[in-house]
Motif scaffolding. Structure first.
Motif, PDB file in Angstrom:
ATOM      1  N   SER A  49      20.681   6.284 -19.346  1.00 16.77           N
ATOM      2  CA  SER A  49      19.396   6.960 -19.538  1.00 16.77           C
ATOM      3  C   SER A  49      19.547   8.417 -19.947  1.00 16.77           C
ATOM      4  CB  SER A  49      18.585   6.895 -18.245  1.00 16.77           C
ATOM      5  OG  SER A  49      19.297   7.514 -17.177  1.00 16.77           O
ATOM      6  N   LEU A  50      20.790   8.915 -20.060  1.00 21.37           N
ATOM      7  CA  LEU A  50      21.019  10.312 -20.378  1.00 21.37           C
ATOM      8  C   LEU A  50      21.924  10.460 -21.593  1.00 21.37           C
ATOM      9  CD1 LEU A  50      21.728  11.861 -16.841  1.00 21.37           C
ATOM     10  CD2 LEU A  50      19.594  11.972 -18.138  1.00 21.37           C
ATOM     11  N   ASN A  51      21.660  11.491 -22.388  1.00 19.12           N
ATOM     12  CA  ASN A  51      22.540  11.866 -23.485  1.00 19.12           C
ATOM     13  C   ASN A  51      23.315  13.108 -23.037  1.00 19.12           C
ATOM     14  OD1 ASN A  51      23.798  12.236 -25.943  1.00 19.12           O
ATOM     15  ND2 ASN A  51      22.039  13.245 -26.879  1.00 19.12           N
ATOM     16  N   ILE A  52      24.565  12.922 -22.600  1.00 19.83           N
ATOM     17  CA  ILE A  52      25.367  14.029 -22.074  1.00 19.83           C
ATOM     18  C   ILE A  52      25.860  14.882 -23.232  1.00 19.83           C
ATOM     19  CG2 ILE A  52      27.371  14.655 -20.668  1.00 19.83           C
ATOM     20  CD1 ILE A  52      27.269  11.861 -19.448  1.00 19.83           C
ATOM     21  N   TYR A  53      25.742  16.211 -23.097  1.00 21.95           N
ATOM     22  CA  TYR A  53      26.250  17.089 -24.155  1.00 21.95           C
ATOM     23  C   TYR A  53      27.233  18.144 -23.649  1.00 21.95           C
ATOM     24  CZ  TYR A  53      22.612  20.539 -22.791  1.00 21.95           C
ATOM     25  OH  TYR A  53      21.806  21.430 -22.116  1.00 21.95           O
ATOM     26  N   TYR A  54      27.442  18.243 -22.330  1.00 23.98           N
ATOM     27  CA  TYR A  54      28.405  19.233 -21.833  1.00 23.98           C
ATOM     28  C   TYR A  54      28.978  18.764 -20.506  1.00 23.98           C
ATOM     29  CZ  TYR A  54      30.590  23.735 -20.906  1.00 23.98           C
ATOM     30  OH  TYR A  54      31.503  24.728 -20.673  1.00 23.98           O
ATOM     31  N   LEU A  55      30.280  19.028 -20.337  1.00 28.95           N
ATOM     32  CA  LEU A  55      30.988  18.687 -19.101  1.00 28.95           C
ATOM     33  C   LEU A  55      31.757  19.899 -18.620  1.00 28.95           C
ATOM     34  CD1 LEU A  55      32.233  16.679 -17.000  1.00 28.95           C
ATOM     35  CD2 LEU A  55      34.003  16.202 -18.717  1.00 28.95           C
ATOM     36  N   GLY A  56      31.655  20.191 -17.324  1.00 31.21           N
ATOM     37  CA  GLY A  56      32.393  21.299 -16.730  1.00 31.21           C
ATOM     38  C   GLY A  56      32.922  20.907 -15.365  1.00 31.21           C
ATOM     39  N   TYR A  57      33.705  21.803 -14.771  1.00 31.76           N
ATOM     40  CA  TYR A  57      34.334  21.516 -13.479  1.00 31.76           C
ATOM     41  C   TYR A  57      34.240  22.735 -12.576  1.00 31.76           C
ATOM     42  CZ  TYR A  57      37.872  20.034 -10.083  1.00 31.76           C
ATOM     43  OH  TYR A  57      38.531  19.672  -8.924  1.00 31.76           O
ATOM     44  N   LEU A  58      33.780  22.517 -11.352  1.00 33.22           N
ATOM     45  CA  LEU A  58      33.707  23.563 -10.335  1.00 33.22           C
ATOM     46  C   LEU A  58      34.916  23.402  -9.411  1.00 33.22           C
ATOM     47  CD1 LEU A  58      29.889  23.200  -9.541  1.00 33.22           C
ATOM     48  CD2 LEU A  58      30.963  24.988 -10.928  1.00 33.22           C
ATOM     49  N   ALA A  59      35.954  24.202  -9.660  1.00 31.70           N
ATOM     50  CA  ALA A  59      37.231  24.015  -8.961  1.00 31.70           C
ATOM     51  C   ALA A  59      37.099  24.227  -7.465  1.00 31.70           C
ATOM     52  CB  ALA A  59      38.275  24.963  -9.548  1.00 31.70           C
ATOM     53  N   GLN A  60      36.336  25.243  -7.050  1.00 33.45           N
ATOM     54  CA  GLN A  60      36.227  25.536  -5.623  1.00 33.45           C
ATOM     55  C   GLN A  60      35.528  24.411  -4.870  1.00 33.45           C
ATOM     56  OE1 GLN A  60      34.398  29.371  -5.158  1.00 33.45           O
ATOM     57  NE2 GLN A  60      36.156  30.498  -5.969  1.00 33.45           N
ATOM     58  N   GLN A  61      34.557  23.785  -5.528  1.00 31.88           N
ATOM     59  CA  GLN A  61      33.825  22.691  -4.888  1.00 31.88           C
ATOM     60  C   GLN A  61      34.415  21.327  -5.213  1.00 31.88           C
ATOM     61  OE1 GLN A  61      29.564  23.017  -5.560  1.00 31.88           O
ATOM     62  NE2 GLN A  61      29.699  25.228  -5.827  1.00 31.88           N
ATOM     63  N   LYS A  62      35.382  21.304  -6.138  1.00 29.92           N
ATOM     64  CA  LYS A  62      36.009  20.059  -6.579  1.00 29.92           C
ATOM     65  C   LYS A  62      34.960  19.061  -7.069  1.00 29.92           C
ATOM     66  CE  LYS A  62      40.092  20.567  -3.664  1.00 29.92           C
ATOM     67  NZ  LYS A  62      40.993  19.949  -2.662  1.00 29.92           N
ATOM     68  N   ARG A  63      34.048  19.588  -7.871  1.00 26.69           N
ATOM     69  CA  ARG A  63      32.981  18.747  -8.417  1.00 26.69           C
ATOM     70  C   ARG A  63      32.874  18.939  -9.927  1.00 26.69           C
ATOM     71  NH1 ARG A  63      27.295  19.113  -5.461  1.00 26.69           N
ATOM     72  NH2 ARG A  63      27.792  21.327  -5.202  1.00 26.69           N
ATOM     73  N   LEU A  64      32.583  17.856 -10.623  1.00 27.22           N
ATOM     74  CA  LEU A  64      32.244  17.899 -12.037  1.00 27.22           C
ATOM     75  C   LEU A  64      30.754  18.170 -12.176  1.00 27.22           C
ATOM     76  CD1 LEU A  64      34.182  14.678 -13.021  1.00 27.22           C
ATOM     77  CD2 LEU A  64      34.696  16.926 -13.968  1.00 27.22           C
ATOM     78  N   TYR A  65      30.367  18.803 -13.282  1.00 29.74           N
ATOM     79  CA  TYR A  65      28.946  18.921 -13.573  1.00 29.74           C
ATOM     80  C   TYR A  65      28.722  18.595 -15.041  1.00 29.74           C
ATOM     81  CZ  TYR A  65      29.892  23.559 -15.600  1.00 29.74           C
ATOM     82  OH  TYR A  65      30.362  24.595 -16.367  1.00 29.74           O
TER      83      TYR A  65
END
Length: 264
Positions: A49-65
């Motif tokens: 249902s989503l068209n993803i256009y950007y991927l990043g990483y939060l190293a301190q939280q160990k989470r992708l966004y």
């Protein structure tokens, strides 16, 4: 890793040495993971249902966004753990000065533990719950590739612009001045071409069009810091539009009689 079976974009290092990346398959973007030394991939997240256009990483939280657009045209920010499990999903609350067609590509602000992004001369913060706030007015246009230093006290950016000019010439002049090492289809500019620049500035001028049944020339220029539609009458220049910051002009055309212009 070959992209023969799908375009790859936005690779990020994970804390365990693996790599997460956006991969396009059948017009849909998904997140896949690659392990060093292995050619096989593991699917992490593939929302239909989503068209993803950007991927990043939060190293301190160990989470992708990710940033994506849904079927309603809304911008969405989602966070995931390293196994691809969805942690949060929020609609981005666009500031009135931002165009909904602007793709937000944020960078990490370690001092305030938040995401930030720039648009024109404005610097904004972006929270994981989708809130946008103005941070400061930047001194320069044409800034990109932002990064904070580890303390979050200094900001690094690249400033760059394209100096593209328009030249009015004839087919005969093109034939006379053609040289083996010069293509007449090359971009006109004051440095590399033998033709006189038309309505010259140090910014970008393009898409010049003659007025039907008249002597005027309309063209696009970002000489004011934002792309606007301009009109040339002999040596007199008139700025026709005053679109707000972040307005995207894709094209324009004269009416058949040359009395008006239409722009998208």
């Amino acid at each position: 890793i070959s992209c023969n079976d799908g375009q790859l974009s936005n690779p990020v290092w994970l804390d365990n040495g693996n790599i997460a990346v956006l991969k396009q398959k059948q017009n849909n973007w998904q997140i896949v993971k690659y392990m060093p030394g292995a050619l096989t991939e593991k699917a992490l997240y593939s929302p239909n249902s989503l068209n993803i256009y950007y991927l990043g990483y939060l190293a301190q939280q160990k989470r992708l966004y990710i940033l994506a657009i849904n079927s309603k045209g809304e911008h969405i920010i989602e966070t995931l753990d390293q196994s691809g499990q969805l942690q949060s999903s929020n609609t981005i609350k666009h500031d009135m000065s931002l165009s909904p067609f602007h793709m937000i590509k944020p960078f990490y602000d370690p001092f305030n533990d938040q995401l930030a992004f720039a648009n024109g001369k404005q610097l904004y913060s972006l929270s994981l719950d989708g809130a946008i706030n103005k941070l400061t007015q930047l001194r320069y246009n044409d800034l990109r590739n932002f990064a904070f230093d580890p303390t979050g006290r200094k900001l690094l950016a690249t400033e760059g612009k394209v100096d593209l000019d328009v030249s009015e010439t004839s087919f005969d002049e093109l034939a006379q001045k053609h040289q083996p090492d010069f293509s007449p289809l090359a971009s006109f500019n004051a440095v590399h071409q033998p033709y006189q620049s038309f309505a010259r500035s140090s910014h970008t001028e393009y898409d010049a069009q003659f007025q039907p049944n008249g002597d005027l020339v309309a063209f696009l220029s970002d000489r004011t810091g934002e792309t606007q539609l301009w009109l040339s009458n002999q040596n007199q220049l008139t700025q026709l539009t005053d679109f707000s910051s972040n307005t995207l002009i894709t094209s324009f055309a004269w009416s058949p009689k040359g009395h008006s212009l239409i722009a998208s």
